[in-house]
Structure formats: structure tokens, C-alpha cells
Enzyme design. Sequence first.
Site, short mmCIF file in Angstrom:
data_model
loop_
_atom_site.label_atom_id
_atom_site.label_comp_id
_atom_site.label_asym_id
_atom_site.label_seq_id
_atom_site.Cartn_x
_atom_site.Cartn_y
_atom_site.Cartn_z
N LYS A 162 0.83 -1.23 -0.05
CA LYS A 162 0.02 -0.31 0.07
C LYS A 162 0.93 1.25 -0.01
O LYS A 162 1.89 1.46 0.94
CB LYS A 162 -0.92 -0.26 1.36
CG LYS A 162 -2.10 -0.94 1.17
CD LYS A 162 -2.77 -0.63 0.12
CE LYS A 162 -4.09 -1.75 0.30
NZ LYS A 162 -5.23 -1.60 -0.78
N ASP A 191 -0.46 -0.48 -4.62
CA ASP A 191 -1.71 -0.26 -4.61
C ASP A 191 -1.80 1.17 -3.92
O ASP A 191 -1.53 1.22 -2.78
CB ASP A 191 -2.72 -1.07 -3.88
CG ASP A 191 -4.36 -0.78 -3.87
OD1 ASP A 191 -4.39 0.38 -4.65
OD2 ASP A 191 -4.90 -1.27 -3.35
N GLU A 219 -1.68 -0.51 -9.08
CA GLU A 219 -3.32 -0.27 -8.89
C GLU A 219 -3.91 0.97 -8.59
O GLU A 219 -3.28 1.49 -7.60
CB GLU A 219 -3.78 -1.61 -7.95
CG GLU A 219 -5.18 -1.60 -7.72
CD GLU A 219 -5.53 -2.64 -6.76
OE1 GLU A 219 -6.80 -2.73 -6.28
OE2 GLU A 219 -4.80 -3.47 -6.24
N ASP A 244 -9.09 -0.19 -10.24
CA ASP A 244 -9.66 -0.75 -9.28
C ASP A 244 -11.01 0.19 -9.12
O ASP A 244 -12.11 -0.23 -9.54
CB ASP A 244 -8.81 -0.96 -8.07
CG ASP A 244 -9.71 -1.65 -6.86
OD1 ASP A 244 -10.72 -2.12 -6.98
OD2 ASP A 244 -9.16 -1.70 -5.68
N LYS A 268 -14.10 -6.63 -7.95
CA LYS A 268 -14.69 -6.94 -6.42
C LYS A 268 -15.98 -7.06 -6.53
O LYS A 268 -16.76 -6.22 -6.96
CB LYS A 268 -14.17 -5.95 -5.49
CG LYS A 268 -12.63 -5.68 -5.41
CD LYS A 268 -12.13 -4.72 -4.52
CE LYS A 268 -10.81 -4.43 -4.49
NZ LYS A 268 -10.04 -3.34 -3.70
#
Length: 364
Positions: A162, A191, A219, A244, A268
Site C-alpha cells: 500500500k 496499490d 493499482e 480498481d 470485487k
Amino acid sequence: MKLQSIETFRISAPLHTPFKTALRTVTVAETIAVKVSCDNGTVGFGEAPPTHVITGESLASIESAVNDIIAPRLAGMSLLERERVFERLHGVLVGNTSAKAAIDMALYDCISQYAGMPLYQFLGGYRNQLETDYTVSVNTMEEMAEDAARYIKNGFHALKVKVGKNDIHTDIKRVQAVREAAGKDILIRLDANQGWKPKEAVYAIRKMEDSGLDIELVEQPVKAHDLGGLKQVKEQVDTPIMADESVFSLYDARQVLETESADLINIKLMKSGGIYQALKIAAIADSYGVECMAGSMIETKIGITAACHFAASQKNVTRYDFDAPLMLADDVLEGGVEYRGKDIHLSSDTGMGIKEIRKQFVKK
């Protein structure tokens, strides 16, 4: 096989370590579980976690959407006419994608049980085992390096790091520290959770490329609505860029694909509204020759089991971010998918293979 009842109840499960991203910090997984019962005795389960900063939903809004709006409109419908059922589910209200996803996965659980097949086989049956990455939360460089080393020692071969918090130079140093701790053979994907501006993203990714940090993908580097910025980043770096938060619906996916704004798409269930729409997103991505990742919010093994069955059924879903249940202090579920370190095994039980939810995690 007709729908007899749809029930909701709250689950609370502490994380063993805080989960930190550019958008939020989570210490307890709060979620709404859904139980669908049919007139032939078949029971299916689903889940909807509130992720305010992404889907805009809360515990109360999910409960209201399910109990007050969706459940009355689906009552008495036959799951043998599932196209009609899913058409009504997705047409009864706008948004509320997590609430829809919870019912969607419970319906698929029931339908695949009736068919006498594990859900992943009912959906396509492409594979029965997955390998998840493990997320390195955004922290100090030292903490992130220590976390990365620990996860690798525990057998993980892919890390999702992250970034996107504080300044861009700190993010670069974070990634450098993780790469040094991980060594050259570990897969690292980043991400940013919308945390960078387009020019910052281009600068950071090029800097990491020039430094030989060997990043597999980045991402959602920019804001979800900024497809122009996403495309700008994609075209100016060599590292693959994955959308995303930019992709909730089939229509979002089509726009990203038609404009060539990303190299990959993260699907997702909580964004798409469940398996029914996720299958459509995977199919349109496949028609463009684009691979997908399947990921999740901070969910228990209920939602993750559904997501794993979806991911295992599709050949172009090639990356898996399903570490959320491993972040929980305890498993809330009997049955479902089985974790053996980084490897996730899908059982041969019909449906999702969920036996029961452990009562100590259900809030009164």
C-alpha cells in the site's frame, strides 16, 4: 425452489493487526451477513461489509436496502428462473452494490447446491486452487520492511504494498525498503488507492523502474473518476496499470477498455454487485484480451469464499488478493474455502460449502 426468507445479522471480528491504506485504517471487521432460505430447505449465505470511502455504504444502509427494499421484491420468486431473479435484484434500486452482492452470493450458493455442484464448477470450473498475495499496510519504511520480511517467512510469494499516503518521495522510499527486505524473487505489486496525481504517479513509477525495483503492476494510482489521468499514467510508464475503484459496473469496465485507460482490471464483488455482474465484467475484459485480478474489501470468509469461487471459475482472472480472512484474529466460519498458508483450496462440497457462522461473532 422458491425464495422463502432473507435474513440479516451483524458480525464483528477483530483484526490481529490494523489494516492501513491511503483511504482508511481498519481494526475490526464489521459486516452484515445474509441468510437466504428456500422452500425446499436449501440455505445460502452472503456478506456485505460497509466500506464508506469506496462504495458509500454503512451497516445501517446495507440492512435497510436488504430488509426494506430488496427482500420484499424477491419474496416467492423461483431460483429456477434465475435470470428473472437477478434482473429484479439489480433493478430494484440504484447503487447499494455491497447489499446486492450479499444477496447475489447467497442466491448462487443456493442455486449451485440445487445443481449438486460446487459453485466454482457451476460457474465454469476452470481451477480449484488459488494463491493469494498478502498486503503490506502503509506505515513507516521500517515497519513495512519488517512486515514484508515476516510475510515472506510465512511462505507468501507475492506482496501487495500500500502506498499513496504522505508525499511521493516517501512512497518511493517505502517501496525501496520493501524490495530490499523481500529480495529479488518476490512479486511486488503496488496499490495507491487513488492517492497520487497523474504526474506524481508517472514520476514515481519511472523512478522505480529506473531503480530496478521490478514492480509487477500499480493499482489505481489516480482518482477513480480520472480516466484521462489513468490513461496518461498507463501510456507514460512501462509498468502495467490496473483499474480498481474506476470499475464498479460493466459500463465502467467497457469505458476503461474502449479508451485503453488501463492494462488490467480488479474485480470485487462488493463493487460489481455480486457474481452475476462480475461474470459480465470478466467476459468483456476477456473479449479485449485483458486479464483481471479478483480482490475484496475487509471481509470475513463468507464473502471471500464467494469471491474465490468466482475467481476460480474464470480463465482470465489470473491474480488473487484474498488475504482478508488471514488478517482476522479468528475464523468466523465453519466450512468455506480452506487456507493453507498462501494457497486457497476450494472444497468439493456443493454450493460454497459453508456449514455455519460461529455464534460468538454474531452481534446481539
